[in-house]
Design an enzyme around this catalytic site. Structure first.
Site, PDB file in Angstrom:
ATOM      1  N   SER A 158       0.870  -1.187   0.000  1.00 28.19           N
ATOM      2  CA  SER A 158       0.000   0.000   0.000  1.00 28.19           C
ATOM      3  C   SER A 158       0.896   1.223   0.000  1.00 28.19           C
ATOM      4  O   SER A 158       2.021   1.174   0.499  1.00 28.19           O
ATOM      5  CB  SER A 158      -0.856   0.013   1.264  1.00 28.19           C
ATOM      6  OG  SER A 158      -1.452   1.293   1.452  1.00 28.19           O
ATOM      7  N   TYR A 171      -2.093  -1.012  10.168  1.00 32.40           N
ATOM      8  CA  TYR A 171      -2.161  -1.404   8.753  1.00 32.40           C
ATOM      9  C   TYR A 171      -0.888  -0.976   8.019  1.00 32.40           C
ATOM     10  O   TYR A 171      -0.271  -1.774   7.304  1.00 32.40           O
ATOM     11  CB  TYR A 171      -3.398  -0.761   8.134  1.00 32.40           C
ATOM     12  CG  TYR A 171      -3.572  -1.016   6.655  1.00 32.40           C
ATOM     13  CD1 TYR A 171      -4.160  -2.183   6.197  1.00 32.40           C
ATOM     14  CD2 TYR A 171      -3.171  -0.064   5.719  1.00 32.40           C
ATOM     15  CE1 TYR A 171      -4.336  -2.407   4.838  1.00 32.40           C
ATOM     16  CE2 TYR A 171      -3.343  -0.272   4.371  1.00 32.40           C
ATOM     17  CZ  TYR A 171      -3.928  -1.451   3.927  1.00 32.40           C
ATOM     18  OH  TYR A 171      -4.096  -1.665   2.578  1.00 32.40           O
TER      19      TYR A 171
HETATM   20  N1  LIG Z   1      -8.696  -0.769  -1.772  1.00 30.22           N
HETATM   21  C1  LIG Z   1      -7.683   0.019  -1.527  1.00 30.22           C
HETATM   22  O1  LIG Z   1      -7.836   1.271  -1.532  1.00 30.22           O
HETATM   23  C2  LIG Z   1      -6.311  -0.546  -1.280  1.00 30.22           C
HETATM   24  C3  LIG Z   1      -6.094  -1.889  -1.057  1.00 30.22           C
HETATM   25  N2  LIG Z   1      -4.805  -2.341  -0.839  1.00 30.22           N
HETATM   26  C4  LIG Z   1      -4.529  -3.747  -0.614  1.00 30.22           C
HETATM   27  O2  LIG Z   1      -4.967  -4.511  -1.724  1.00 30.22           O
HETATM   28  C5  LIG Z   1      -5.259  -5.851  -1.309  1.00 30.22           C
HETATM   29  C6  LIG Z   1      -6.632  -6.230  -1.816  1.00 30.22           C
HETATM   30  O3  LIG Z   1      -7.595  -5.425  -1.132  1.00 30.22           O
HETATM   31  P1  LIG Z   1      -9.040  -5.018  -1.718  1.00 30.22           P
HETATM   32  O4  LIG Z   1      -9.323  -5.832  -2.912  1.00 30.22           O
HETATM   33  O5  LIG Z   1      -9.086  -3.557  -1.784  1.00 30.22           O
HETATM   34  O6  LIG Z   1      -9.941  -5.418  -0.464  1.00 30.22           O
HETATM   35  P2  LIG Z   1     -11.008  -6.580  -0.280  1.00 30.22           P
HETATM   36  O7  LIG Z   1     -11.432  -6.489   1.130  1.00 30.22           O
HETATM   37  O8  LIG Z   1     -12.021  -6.493  -1.355  1.00 30.22           O
HETATM   38  O9  LIG Z   1     -10.142  -7.912  -0.517  1.00 30.22           O
HETATM   39  C7  LIG Z   1      -9.319  -8.493   0.464  1.00 30.22           C
HETATM   40  C8  LIG Z   1      -9.494  -9.999   0.392  1.00 30.22           C
HETATM   41  O10 LIG Z   1      -8.583 -10.626   1.315  1.00 30.22           O
HETATM   42  C9  LIG Z   1      -9.270 -11.718   1.899  1.00 30.22           C
HETATM   43  N3  LIG Z   1      -8.687 -12.083   3.190  1.00 30.22           N
HETATM   44  C10 LIG Z   1      -8.659 -11.336   4.317  1.00 30.22           C
HETATM   45  N4  LIG Z   1      -8.126 -12.034   5.328  1.00 30.22           N
HETATM   46  C11 LIG Z   1      -7.802 -13.249   4.837  1.00 30.22           C
HETATM   47  C12 LIG Z   1      -7.224 -14.409   5.405  1.00 30.22           C
HETATM   48  N5  LIG Z   1      -6.874 -14.466   6.702  1.00 30.22           N
HETATM   49  N6  LIG Z   1      -7.015 -15.476   4.602  1.00 30.22           N
HETATM   50  C13 LIG Z   1      -7.382 -15.441   3.298  1.00 30.22           C
HETATM   51  N7  LIG Z   1      -7.943 -14.375   2.709  1.00 30.22           N
HETATM   52  C14 LIG Z   1      -8.154 -13.292   3.471  1.00 30.22           C
HETATM   53  C15 LIG Z   1     -10.707 -11.228   2.069  1.00 30.22           C
HETATM   54  O11 LIG Z   1     -11.617 -12.292   2.243  1.00 30.22           O
HETATM   55  C16 LIG Z   1     -10.922 -10.440   0.783  1.00 30.22           C
HETATM   56  O12 LIG Z   1     -11.491 -11.239  -0.228  1.00 30.22           O
HETATM   57  C17 LIG Z   1      -5.154  -5.848   0.222  1.00 30.22           C
HETATM   58  O13 LIG Z   1      -3.906  -6.392   0.598  1.00 30.22           O
HETATM   59  C18 LIG Z   1      -5.229  -4.372   0.572  1.00 30.22           C
HETATM   60  O14 LIG Z   1      -4.587  -4.095   1.792  1.00 30.22           O
HETATM   61  C19 LIG Z   1      -3.733  -1.498  -0.861  1.00 30.22           C
HETATM   62  C20 LIG Z   1      -3.899  -0.167  -1.088  1.00 30.22           C
HETATM   63  C21 LIG Z   1      -5.204   0.417  -1.304  1.00 30.22           C
HETATM   64  O1  LIG Z   2      -4.995   5.303   0.274  1.00 31.65           O
HETATM   65  C1  LIG Z   2      -6.064   4.874   0.711  1.00 31.65           C
HETATM   66  O2  LIG Z   2      -7.101   5.555   0.755  1.00 31.65           O
HETATM   67  C2  LIG Z   2      -6.134   3.460   1.187  1.00 31.65           C
HETATM   68  C3  LIG Z   2      -7.343   2.919   1.572  1.00 31.65           C
HETATM   69  C4  LIG Z   2      -7.414   1.590   1.996  1.00 31.65           C
HETATM   70  C5  LIG Z   2      -6.285   0.814   2.010  1.00 31.65           C
HETATM   71  C6  LIG Z   2      -5.076   1.358   1.617  1.00 31.65           C
HETATM   72  O3  LIG Z   2      -3.954   0.625   1.585  1.00 31.65           O
HETATM   73  C7  LIG Z   2      -4.987   2.692   1.204  1.00 31.65           C
HETATM   74  O4  LIG Z   2      -3.787   3.178   0.799  1.00 31.65           O
END
Ligand SMILES: NC(=O)C1=CN([C@@H]2O[C@H](COP(=O)(O)OP(=O)(O)OC[C@H]3O[C@@H](n4cnc5c(N)ncnc54)[C@H](O)[C@@H]3O)[C@@H](O)[C@H]2O)C=CC1
Ligand SMILES: O=C(O)c1cccc(O)c1O
Length: 274
Positions: A158, A171
């Site tokens: 991130s 986080y």
């Molecule tokens: N959405 C955003 O603005 C940002 C997201 N990220 C990162 O991107 C990645 C994907 O996130 P998103 O798709 O946005 O969120 P999301 O919440 O849609 O997806 C995260 C997934 O990880 C799974 N997960 C969580 N804990 C778990 C575990 N213990 N074992 C197996 N699976 C598990 C969840 O079930 C979910 O499907 C994450 O690592 C998040 O931190 C990074 C920067 C920004």
């Molecule tokens: O930049 C963000 O807003 C943000 C939000 C959710 C999770 C992240 O890792 C982020 O960087």
């Protein structure tokens, strides 16, 4: 739980994409917004994909979608905080889809809140999933890749790992740990032909961002994106999951054959532009 949904791809095959891809992929967090988009892109490129997440229902739905589109996929429910679960899931991926050549560490959780009010449970869970999960899955996959002398690993960290953020201390710390772990792994595995890189997204349109924004902020938003989330992004908009998937596929594929130990920030310039 494990479902195998295999089909021979008729569209977006490896042949169509050139000799860029060879071997299967494991994508963790595949049921989430960003992970699912990465899985879609890999399947469309003809790469067999193991979809790993802790949410079996959402996984099954995604597996059906990708399979119907001609992809070869395997849905494996596993918790990345559990080493036995992870080792079994990775072994299953290798057994059913062939040699694992690509890993995307996408599973993540976000517990937000002021540091002085943060609970032990939320701290431990954040570190266990976001840092420990990357360690456990990468270890299981690296053990398969090392004897073969090839592989590419991408961790989704991130931009919060680069720039201190309010309400995101645990986080951000967990993401900094996952990013540094990934680059140290790349240092150790380079001589085995294995590349390890980091993609650092900023605000991206998924359920994780919606949960962070909170209802009041969402109500005050235009197009579902609160103004607070556009401020400080030089490109003036949040990312779509496909923007993140494009960067991940580049770093996974042979198009980045001489790139390792790198962070690629995909945040519209936010981390440097504020
Ligand atoms: N959405 C955003 O603005 C940002 C997201 N990220 C990162 O991107 C990645 C994907 O996130 P998103 O798709 O946005 O969120 P999301 O919440 O849609 O997806 C995260 C997934 O990880 C799974 N997960 C969580 N804990 C778990 C575990 N213990 N074992 C197996 N699976 C598990 C969840 O079930 C979910 O499907 C994450 O690592 C998040 O931190 C990074 C920067 C920004
Ligand atoms: O930049 C963000 O807003 C943000 C939000 C959710 C999770 C992240 O890792 C982020 O960087």
């Amino acid at each position: 739980m494990s479902d195998t949904l295999t089909t021979t791809g008729t569209t977006g095959t490896a042949a169509a994409a050139g000799a860029e891809w060879s071997g299967s992929a494991v994508v963790t967090g595949a049921a989430g917004g960003i992970g699912a988009e990465i899985a879609r892109a890999l399947a469309a490129a003809g790469v067999p994909v193991a979809l790993l997440d802790r949410e079996p229902g959402a996984l099954r739905e995604l597996a059906s979608e990708l399979s119907a589109a001609g992809g070869t996929v395997l849905a494996v429910a596993a918790d990345v905080t559990d080493s036995a679960d992870v080792d079994a899931a990775v072994a299953k991926a290798e057994a059913e889809l062939g040699p694992v050549a690509y890993l995307v560490n996408g599973a993540g959780v976000l517990h937000s809140g002021p540091a002085e009010e943060f609970s032990d449970e939320d701290w431990d869970h954040t570190l266990a999933v976001n840092a420990g999960g990357v360690f456990r899955v990468s270890r299981a996959v690296a053990r398969l890749m090392v004897p073969r002398g090839r592989g590419s690993i991408v961790t989704i960290a991130s931009n919060a790992a680069l720039t201190p953020r309010t309400s995101m201390a645990a986080y951000a710390a967990s993401k900094a740990a996952s990013a540094m772990f990934t680059k140290c792994l790349g240092l150790e595995l380079g001589r085995h032909g294995i590349r390890c890189n980091v993609v650092a997204p900023g605000s991206t349109r998924t359920s994780m961002l919606t949960a962070l924004q909170g209802d009041a902020a969402v109500r005050a938003s235009v197009d579902g994106v609160p103004d607070a989330y556009r401020v400080g992004i030089p490109l003036g908009r949040i990312a779509e999951p496909a923007h993140i998937a494009d960067a991940v596929l580049f770093l996974l594929s042979d198009r980045s054959a001489h790139i390792t130990l790198q962070d690629l920030t995909v945040d519209g310039g936010a981390a440097l532009g504020v």
